[in-house]
Enzyme design. Sequence first.
Site, PDB file in Angstrom:
ATOM      1  N   ARG A 143     -54.126  46.387  -8.375  1.00 16.73           N
ATOM      2  CA  ARG A 143     -53.750  46.015  -9.742  1.00 16.73           C
ATOM      3  C   ARG A 143     -54.239  47.109 -10.675  1.00 16.73           C
ATOM      4  O   ARG A 143     -55.367  47.608 -10.520  1.00 16.73           O
ATOM      5  CB  ARG A 143     -54.380  44.673 -10.154  1.00 16.73           C
ATOM      6  CG  ARG A 143     -53.666  43.446  -9.604  1.00 16.73           C
ATOM      7  CD  ARG A 143     -52.259  43.242 -10.189  1.00 16.73           C
ATOM      8  NE  ARG A 143     -51.567  42.101  -9.617  1.00 16.73           N
ATOM      9  CZ  ARG A 143     -50.758  42.136  -8.559  1.00 16.73           C
ATOM     10  NH1 ARG A 143     -50.523  43.262  -7.950  1.00 16.73           N
ATOM     11  NH2 ARG A 143     -50.161  41.028  -8.146  1.00 16.73           N
ATOM     12  N   GLU A 196     -48.640  48.741 -17.109  1.00 21.36           N
ATOM     13  CA  GLU A 196     -47.329  48.864 -16.458  1.00 21.36           C
ATOM     14  C   GLU A 196     -46.298  47.881 -16.987  1.00 21.36           C
ATOM     15  O   GLU A 196     -45.092  48.100 -16.831  1.00 21.36           O
ATOM     16  CB  GLU A 196     -47.462  48.696 -14.945  1.00 21.36           C
ATOM     17  CG  GLU A 196     -47.779  47.271 -14.490  1.00 21.36           C
ATOM     18  CD  GLU A 196     -47.815  47.139 -12.970  1.00 21.36           C
ATOM     19  OE1 GLU A 196     -48.456  47.968 -12.315  1.00 21.36           O
ATOM     20  OE2 GLU A 196     -47.183  46.178 -12.465  1.00 21.36           O
ATOM     21  N   HIS A 208     -44.915  50.271  -8.763  1.00 28.93           N
ATOM     22  CA  HIS A 208     -45.181  48.944  -8.184  1.00 28.93           C
ATOM     23  C   HIS A 208     -44.138  48.586  -7.115  1.00 28.93           C
ATOM     24  O   HIS A 208     -43.477  47.548  -7.197  1.00 28.93           O
ATOM     25  CB  HIS A 208     -45.224  47.877  -9.287  1.00 28.93           C
ATOM     26  CG  HIS A 208     -46.093  46.704  -8.915  1.00 28.93           C
ATOM     27  ND1 HIS A 208     -46.910  46.075  -9.814  1.00 28.93           N
ATOM     28  CD2 HIS A 208     -46.272  46.055  -7.727  1.00 28.93           C
ATOM     29  CE1 HIS A 208     -47.549  45.084  -9.199  1.00 28.93           C
ATOM     30  NE2 HIS A 208     -47.176  45.056  -7.946  1.00 28.93           N
TER      31      HIS A 208
END
Length: 336
Positions: free
Chosen positions: A234, A263, A295
């Site tokens: 994360r 993000e 991601h």
Amino acid sequence: MKVAVFSTKPYDRRFLEEANQQYSHDLSFFETRLNVETARLAEGHEAVTVFVNDDCREPVLKVLKEGGTRCLALRSAGFNHVDLSAALKMGFTVNRVPAYSPHAVAEHTLALCLSLNRQIHRAFNRVREGNFALDGLLGFDLHGKTVGIIGTGKIGAIVAHAFLGFGCRVLAYDIQRNPDCEKEGVEYLPLPELLPESDVVSLHCPLTPETRHLINRESLNRAKMGAMLINTSRGALVETKAVVEALKNGRLGALALDVYEEEGDLFFEDLSNEVIHDDVFMRLLTFPNVLITGHQAFFTREALQNITATTLGNISAFARGETNGNELSEEFLAIQ
Ligand code: NAD
């Protein structure tokens, strides 16, 4: 059951429709992210399914509740984007996909490490332009190097196993030791001792108040000079500004990211025709020794099949008034 699907991409729709042949829910697909403005789209849907950058904070949950939603089905393992305390108080059932393919994320971690070390991303462009010079592409043997894994749960354990396979010494830091890792020869150390020993540091712990900015100026000062940092967990585990400093002064020799703390404003969208306003992110892109993916570590066929089937199964369990073990209960508040 009527299900509103937020943050729908074409691949989500394809895999959800395939999986739904077994579950027969009434799916409404919305491309938009869930937020306080879009939450009204879910009116009349008893279940809502969301992805990692959807806003599931209290004001949004209130709108969902007013519209009749009772089940929040996360298409992810992580739940740091949900105000779980508020959701449970409002009577929502919140369920998630605890494991869909730890291999997908672990393999992407290795792909980033190997690509960055051997500069595959730069070599690809050079060769296409007829530039066969090797200057600037020098890597190191992974064999014999020390790798520090932070978080040896499902993903971290697979990453540790893979690095052991390369002949690395593998160190780990976790609040709970994994006996399988220990059996394989992984050595557990406190974080301040792991960092100065590790040539590569890879993050695989969840984002919690304790782990937020785990990698900050202070911890980076403890890292081995020229170490490689990989984050596929994360974004907010890493204090990005401190990492930029560490890249500038050489403390970090290389950085691979699949996640980024801001993000939510960038990833999963095509912004190639836009001006990107995040100067910290744009600074990261200027370093030759930084490799970023948006991601995508989870993004394999097997993972999408598992995510969609589990999500729809979780909603079916809710519809039947049953629990299937994928619900987030009060006890998860302690680790949020
Ligand atoms: P997991 O729950 O199996 O393992 C997490 C490990 O972290 C556990 O061993 C736990 O004890 C450890 N941990 C918890 N708090 C810690 C702390 N304060 N310090 C050190 N270790 C701590 O989870 P997993 O399935 O291995 O997933 C790990 C993370 O990967 C998830 O939390 C998620 O954020 C991330 N993830 C990313 C993607 C992606 O596409 N990039 C996909 C799935 C998961």
